[in-house]
Enzyme design. Structure first.
Site, PDB file in Angstrom:
ATOM      1  N   SER A  66       0.811  -1.218   0.000  1.00  0.00           N
ATOM      2  CA  SER A  66       0.000   0.000   0.000  1.00  0.00           C
ATOM      3  C   SER A  66       0.851   1.278   0.000  1.00  0.00           C
ATOM      4  O   SER A  66       1.590   1.524  -0.936  1.00  0.00           O
ATOM      5  CB  SER A  66      -0.910  -0.081   1.219  1.00  0.00           C
ATOM      6  OG  SER A  66      -1.919   0.864   1.138  1.00  0.00           O
ATOM      7  N   ASP A 287      -6.231   1.814  -2.985  1.00  0.00           N
ATOM      8  CA  ASP A 287      -7.420   1.484  -2.182  1.00  0.00           C
ATOM      9  C   ASP A 287      -7.818   2.642  -1.269  1.00  0.00           C
ATOM     10  O   ASP A 287      -8.668   2.501  -0.413  1.00  0.00           O
ATOM     11  CB  ASP A 287      -7.271   0.164  -1.413  1.00  0.00           C
ATOM     12  CG  ASP A 287      -6.263   0.237  -0.288  1.00  0.00           C
ATOM     13  OD1 ASP A 287      -5.521   1.243  -0.216  1.00  0.00           O
ATOM     14  OD2 ASP A 287      -6.201  -0.715   0.511  1.00  0.00           O
ATOM     15  N   GLU A 381     -12.343   5.979   6.788  1.00  0.00           N
ATOM     16  CA  GLU A 381     -11.346   6.422   7.752  1.00  0.00           C
ATOM     17  C   GLU A 381     -10.905   7.812   7.314  1.00  0.00           C
ATOM     18  O   GLU A 381     -10.962   8.135   6.116  1.00  0.00           O
ATOM     19  CB  GLU A 381     -10.144   5.476   7.752  1.00  0.00           C
ATOM     20  CG  GLU A 381     -10.477   4.099   8.288  1.00  0.00           C
ATOM     21  CD  GLU A 381      -9.241   3.223   8.426  1.00  0.00           C
ATOM     22  OE1 GLU A 381      -9.024   2.723   9.534  1.00  0.00           O
ATOM     23  OE2 GLU A 381      -8.510   3.032   7.444  1.00  0.00           O
TER      24      GLU A 381
HETATM   25  C1  16G Z   1      -3.818  -0.306   7.377  1.00  0.00           C
HETATM   26  C2  16G Z   1      -5.309  -0.395   7.200  1.00  0.00           C
HETATM   27  C3  16G Z   1      -5.949   0.975   7.310  1.00  0.00           C
HETATM   28  C4  16G Z   1      -5.540   1.662   8.591  1.00  0.00           C
HETATM   29  C5  16G Z   1      -4.046   1.658   8.762  1.00  0.00           C
HETATM   30  C6  16G Z   1      -3.693   2.100  10.164  1.00  0.00           C
HETATM   31  C7  16G Z   1      -6.563  -1.847   5.735  1.00  0.00           C
HETATM   32  C8  16G Z   1      -6.774  -2.314   4.327  1.00  0.00           C
HETATM   33  N1  16G Z   1      -5.628  -0.939   5.905  1.00  0.00           N
HETATM   34  O1  16G Z   1      -3.237   0.392   6.326  1.00  0.00           O
HETATM   35  O2  16G Z   1      -7.319   0.812   7.260  1.00  0.00           O
HETATM   36  O3  16G Z   1      -5.997   2.972   8.621  1.00  0.00           O
HETATM   37  O4  16G Z   1      -3.551   0.333   8.603  1.00  0.00           O
HETATM   38  O5  16G Z   1      -2.323   2.027  10.341  1.00  0.00           O
HETATM   39  O6  16G Z   1      -7.209  -2.297   6.662  1.00  0.00           O
HETATM   40  P1  16G Z   1      -1.693   2.065  11.771  1.00  0.00           P
HETATM   41  O7  16G Z   1      -2.245   0.906  12.561  1.00  0.00           O
HETATM   42  O8  16G Z   1      -0.232   1.990  11.521  1.00  0.00           O
HETATM   43  O9  16G Z   1      -2.089   3.365  12.398  1.00  0.00           O
END
Ligand code: 16G
Length: 538
Positions: A66, A287, A381
């Protein structure tokens, strides 16, 4: 050949290096690409088991990290309806990925198969489709994953370079025998562009084309958006692509993309903004999306996931209210956010739009499940991940309900088309972009009309490196800490000193750090609060 023999033949080059450990987190496994070979091999085995467990339904495997830097990569599984892997299987994935020998892997797979009632020797193979984003490491990791799939004789189709949401789309199409759409990338383009065209032709009153500039983060979303806009939608949209060097993997997400824009609250590289024109940034696997513009004083304004949620919730609320009573009286609209949603957006949705808001922990799967409980579930989000889900019962009602006025007819038709336009499996930068563009066009809104619905409270997201982030445990959708002991009371104490203050602390699921969010009525108070809570966390 039996699983045992295949595993023996294929295992050696994919043995786990002793000192590493891995966790299937919020978005699958994600870390330095050079350490992932053994992990993806075991994911291939697990995907085979998952498909066999679900009577041969097709499972998706996406290789992507991502918005992470170019040297990282990752892998995640997609369940048959295009949703994220069922939570209980995440633990199986973690367990398998951390085993260090062939014997251990064999024993664990046998144990899992026995517990889940899967016959490893029934001669029935699973079905998997796989794709990757544009990272340099993607091809080798795909090959290693396919070796894992071969241990169980799983049938695999490699779709090569796709966005993550395209793969989610394909998985759902296959498992619904085409009911969701044609099983091909062209089918994806056709589904989106047909819905967009139908809405545009019927409900947009404009003589000029829609204008949009897209920063593709030098990722795989760029060429896909280019195909869609040039081959299917050139009559309606004038688009410009910047940061579209997806063949240069070292450029991925560098100085560009949704995460860069949201985190730094500034323009990406290579955009020279014209006042009041709309811009969008995708992330590396397309995404998520955020929008922005500069106002007439050349001030940068971000239109993030919260703004998208409010735009869409308001639009649907209006459409539903203008639908036949049978629909308007029964249709439940809701918005799902996380604790990162700006307090002003939550107030706007509940107080002005009068739409209920639910708060869940971070991560698309949590929001998605909650949104599915509404007839129209809008989830975003703040960072731009999200989509809108339509319930089966609403979709069938829309097909049968009789309008009694042209306005009712218009509302029904728009709802049907938008349910085809916005990806029903996962947040999708391209489909979200089209939805936002069409909604703004119907409303005849400029970016500043959109922006002025509410003003964000000043906020700051900080990252603190701590010795062990796993000691930070939360409840109440990550808004309160239960551990380390006593810390929440200290945070509450700090927050109480600031006007409109709010702050929470959680361990990141994707980085070895703790995140501290703070907001307050003024910028200076917000900075002070953020500093104070960061000190408490250290
Ligand atoms: C991942 C998640 C995203 C979330 C992010 C938080 C998916 C597809 N992606 O990229 O939704 O906002 O993690 O990151 O679920 P963090 O836990 O490092 O704050």
């Amino acid at each position: 050949m039996s699983f045992r023999d295949q595993l023996h033949a294929l295992y050696a080059p994919h043995q786990k290096p002793g000192h590493l450990s891995f966790t299937y987190g919020t978005a699958g496994f994600r870390t330095l690409a050079s350490t992932l070979d053994s992990v993806v091999f075991t994911v291939g085995i697990l995907a085979s088991l998952r498909s066999k467990y679900l009577n041969g339904q097709t499972i998706g495997i996406m290789i992507t990290a991502s918005h992470n830097p170019p040297q990282d990569n990752g892998i995640k599984l997609i369940d048959p309806q295009g949703e994220m892997l069922e939570a209980s299987w995440e633990a199986y994935a973690t367990k398998l990925a951390n085993l260090g020998t062939e014997e251990e892997v064999f024993a664990e797979v046998e144990r899992l198969a026995q517990n889940l009632g899967i016959d490893l020797n029934d001669g029935v193979s699973g079905n998997v489709i796989i794709a990757r984003d544009s990272r340099e490491s993607g091809l080798a990791l795909t090959k290693a994953t396919i070796d894992g799939l071969k241990t169980m004789g799983t049938k695999v189709t490699d779709y090569q370079l796709l966005t993550t949401p395209e793969l989610h789309y394909l998985v759902k199409c296959i498992n619904t025998q085409g009911a969701y759409g044609e099983v091909s990338e062209v089918g994806y383009y056709k589904k989106l562009s047909t819905a967009f065209r139908n809405i545009y032709e019927n409900f947009v009153q404009s003589d000029s084309k829609i204008q949009i500039t897209i920063d593709a983060a030098n990722g795989i979303g760029g060429p896909k958006a280019e195909t869609l806009f040039t081959e299917y939608l050139s009559q309606y949209v004038d688009f410009q692509l910047v940061n579209n060097q997806y063949q240069d993997p070292q450029a991925l997400n560098v100085g560009s993309g949704a995460d860069f824009v949201k985190t730094n609250q500034k323009l990406p590289n290579n955009i020279t903004p014209e006042p009041l024109k709309l811009y969008a940034s995708f992330d590396g696997d397309a995404d998520r999306v955020v929008f922005y513009y500069v106002d007439s004083n050349s001030v940068f304004k971000l239109l993030d996931g919260d703004k998208i949620a409010t735009l869409l919730a308001g639009f649907f609320k209006d459409l539903v209210s203008k639908s036949p009573a049978k629909l308007s009286e029964s249709c439940q609209i809701g918005v799902v956010q996380t604790a990162y949603a700006n307090g002003s957006s939550t107030n706007h949705i509940t107080d002005v739009l009068q739409v209920p808001v639910v708060c869940t922990p971070t991560g698309v799967k949590h929001l998605h499940h909650e949104a599915a409980k509404f007839d129209i579930g809008v989830y975003f989000e703040a960072n731009g991940h999200g989509t809108v889900l339509f319930s089966e019962s609403l979709l069938s009602l829309l097909q049968t309900i009789e309008p009694s006025t042209p306005q009712e007819q218009r509302s029904i038709q728009t709802l049907i088309e938008i349910s085809n336009l916005i990806n029903q499996t996962v947040g999708d930068a391209i489909s979200d972009l089209l939805t936002v563009l069409i909604v703004l066009s119907i409303k005849q809104w400029t970016p500043d009309n959109w922006d002025e619905s509410y003003t964000d409270l000043p906020n700051r997201l900080a990252k603190v490196i701590v010795p062990d982030r796993h000691v930070f445990k939360t409840i109440n959708a990550e808004r309160q800490l239960t551990s380390p002991k006593g810390l929440q009371l200290q945070i509450d104490d700090a927050v109480s000193k600031y006007n409109g203050g709010r702050s929470f602390v959680r361990a990141s699921g994707t980085e070895d750090a703790v995140r501290v969010y703070a907001e307050a009525a003024s910028k200076s108070e917000c900075e002070e609060l953020s500093k104070e809570v960061c000190e408490l966390v250290k």
